[in-house]
Design an enzyme around this catalytic site. Structure first.
Site, mmCIF file in Angstrom:
data_model
loop_
_atom_site.group_PDB
_atom_site.id
_atom_site.type_symbol
_atom_site.label_atom_id
_atom_site.label_comp_id
_atom_site.label_asym_id
_atom_site.label_seq_id
_atom_site.Cartn_x
_atom_site.Cartn_y
_atom_site.Cartn_z
ATOM 1 C CG ASN A 1 12.293 1.138 6.742
ATOM 2 O OD1 ASN A 1 11.543 0.503 5.986
ATOM 3 N ND2 ASN A 1 12.323 0.905 8.052
ATOM 4 C CG MET B 1 8.213 -7.402 6.335
ATOM 5 S SD MET B 1 8.500 -6.060 7.522
ATOM 6 C CE MET B 1 6.854 -5.438 7.763
ATOM 7 N NE ARG B 2 15.348 -11.677 3.889
ATOM 8 C CZ ARG B 2 15.661 -12.782 4.564
ATOM 9 N NH1 ARG B 2 14.733 -13.442 5.213
ATOM 10 N NH2 ARG B 2 16.897 -13.238 4.602
ATOM 11 C CD GLU C 1 21.760 1.130 16.354
ATOM 12 O OE1 GLU C 1 21.089 1.118 17.385
ATOM 13 O OE2 GLU C 1 22.583 2.027 16.060
ATOM 14 C CG LEU C 2 15.683 -3.016 13.089
ATOM 15 C CD1 LEU C 2 15.431 -3.387 11.642
ATOM 16 C CD2 LEU C 2 15.156 -4.098 14.030
ATOM 17 C CG HIS D 1 9.323 1.608 12.099
ATOM 18 N ND1 HIS D 1 9.503 0.244 12.012
ATOM 19 C CD2 HIS D 1 8.938 1.861 13.367
ATOM 20 C CE1 HIS D 1 9.234 -0.299 13.199
ATOM 21 N NE2 HIS D 1 8.891 0.664 14.035
ATOM 22 C CD GLU E 1 2.903 3.070 7.669
ATOM 23 O OE1 GLU E 1 3.505 2.511 6.734
ATOM 24 O OE2 GLU E 1 2.407 2.434 8.620
ATOM 25 C CB SER F 1 -0.977 0.000 1.186
ATOM 26 O OG SER F 1 -0.318 0.239 2.392
ATOM 27 C CG ASN F 2 3.635 2.742 2.929
ATOM 28 O OD1 ASN F 2 3.473 3.941 3.162
ATOM 29 N ND2 ASN F 2 3.417 1.794 3.832
HETATM 30 C C1 GAR Z 1 3.717 -0.646 6.739
HETATM 31 O O1 GAR Z 1 2.890 -0.367 7.831
HETATM 32 C C2 GAR Z 1 5.161 -0.309 7.067
HETATM 33 O O2 GAR Z 1 5.292 0.820 7.886
HETATM 34 C C3 GAR Z 1 5.587 -1.549 7.791
HETATM 35 O O3 GAR Z 1 5.012 -2.599 7.064
HETATM 36 C C4 GAR Z 1 3.798 -2.148 6.479
HETATM 37 C C5 GAR Z 1 3.845 -2.458 5.000
HETATM 38 O O4 GAR Z 1 2.608 -2.181 4.415
HETATM 39 N N1 GAR Z 1 6.996 -1.675 7.845
HETATM 40 C C6 GAR Z 1 7.639 -2.130 8.914
HETATM 41 O O5 GAR Z 1 7.085 -2.516 9.919
HETATM 42 C C7 GAR Z 1 9.142 -2.128 8.787
HETATM 43 N N2 GAR Z 1 9.747 -2.429 10.041
HETATM 44 P P1 GAR Z 1 2.471 -2.023 2.851
HETATM 45 O O6 GAR Z 1 3.099 -3.281 2.227
HETATM 46 O O7 GAR Z 1 1.000 -1.977 2.624
HETATM 47 O O8 GAR Z 1 3.175 -0.775 2.438
#
Ligand code: GAR
Length: 208
Positions: free
Chosen positions: A109, A92-93, A145-146, A111, A176, A15-16
């Site tokens: 990124n 998610m890696r 660093e994460l 978050h 977001e 979605s982002n």
């Molecule tokens: C989003 O909420 C993003 O902030 C999160 O995963 C989701 C992806 O949604 N990212 C993390 O948690 C990274 N640590 P999307 O695939 O619909 O964009």
């Protein structure tokens, strides 16, 4: 920055990614998505990219012997497309230091919390369980660093007493989608600098 080509890395829903595609389409973000890469073949985001006519690639992390080998394959694909910026959008890696070094201060990124609070997985649920009264979203530059690199944009989302973790996550997601394209524009416009761990935008009040 003359080169406004970006590469987007995803693992799922996308979605982002869709928000970035939409902001480019409506003219509010001047950028070109050169490629969308997913480590998962079933990521819905791949179909979103294909619908928008964007090149897609599935690079399966399980096909590589180490994180570094997988990351090297990603770096090669991104370099081939001459991207100026790499955008992680629900990717998610964990990235190796080698990947980060290949694009210094050129990886963003998103978050779903107000970093440095609640890094790692499921930032929305972590915040909700902690009982904070505000949470939000953060776009930051990726360092080894994460979830710890310089912060480019943040948005605050109040937590309602009656919220569920899912309802809070949905309201954070709206923010977001607003701030990620904005942060990408700021990075591509250039003129920004980093002092210590503070990101200072190119056209901010500081420069007036
Ligand atoms: C989003 O909420 C993003 O902030 C999160 O995963 C989701 C992806 O949604 N990212 C993390 O948690 C990274 N640590 P999307 O695939 O619909 O964009």
């Amino acid at each position: 920055m003359r080169n406004r080509r970006i590469g987007v890395l995803i693992s799922g829903r996308g979605s982002n990614l869709q928000a970035i595609i939409d902001r480019i389409a409506d003219g509010r973000l001047d950028a070109t998505i050169a490629i969308v890469i997913s480590n998962r073949a079933d990521a819905a985001g791949l179909a979103r990219a294909a619908r928008a006519g964007i090149e897609t690639l599935h690079v399966d992390h399980k096909g590589y012997g180490s994180r570094e080998a997988f990351d090297r394959a990603l770096v090669a694909e991104l370099r081939q497309r001459d991207v100026a910026l790499v955008c992680l959008a629900g990717f998610m890696r964990l990235l190796s230091a080698e990947f980060v070094d290949a694009f210094p201060n050129r990886i963003l990124n998103i978050h779903p919390s107000l970093l440095p609070a609640f890094p790692g997985l499921d930032g929305q649920a972590q915040a909700w369980e902690h009982g904070v009264k505000v949470s939000g979203a953060t776009v930051h530059i990726v360092t080894p660093e994460l979830d710890a690199g310089p912060i480019v944009c943040q948005a605050v989302v109040p937590v309602d007493g009656g919220d569920t973790a899912a309802a809070l996550a949905a309201r954070i997601l709206v923010e977001e989608h607003r701030i990620y394209p904005e942060a990408i524009g700021i990075m591509l416009d250039g003129g920004w600098r980093i002092e210590g761990r503070r990101f200072i935008a190119g056209r901010g009040v500081d420069d007036a």
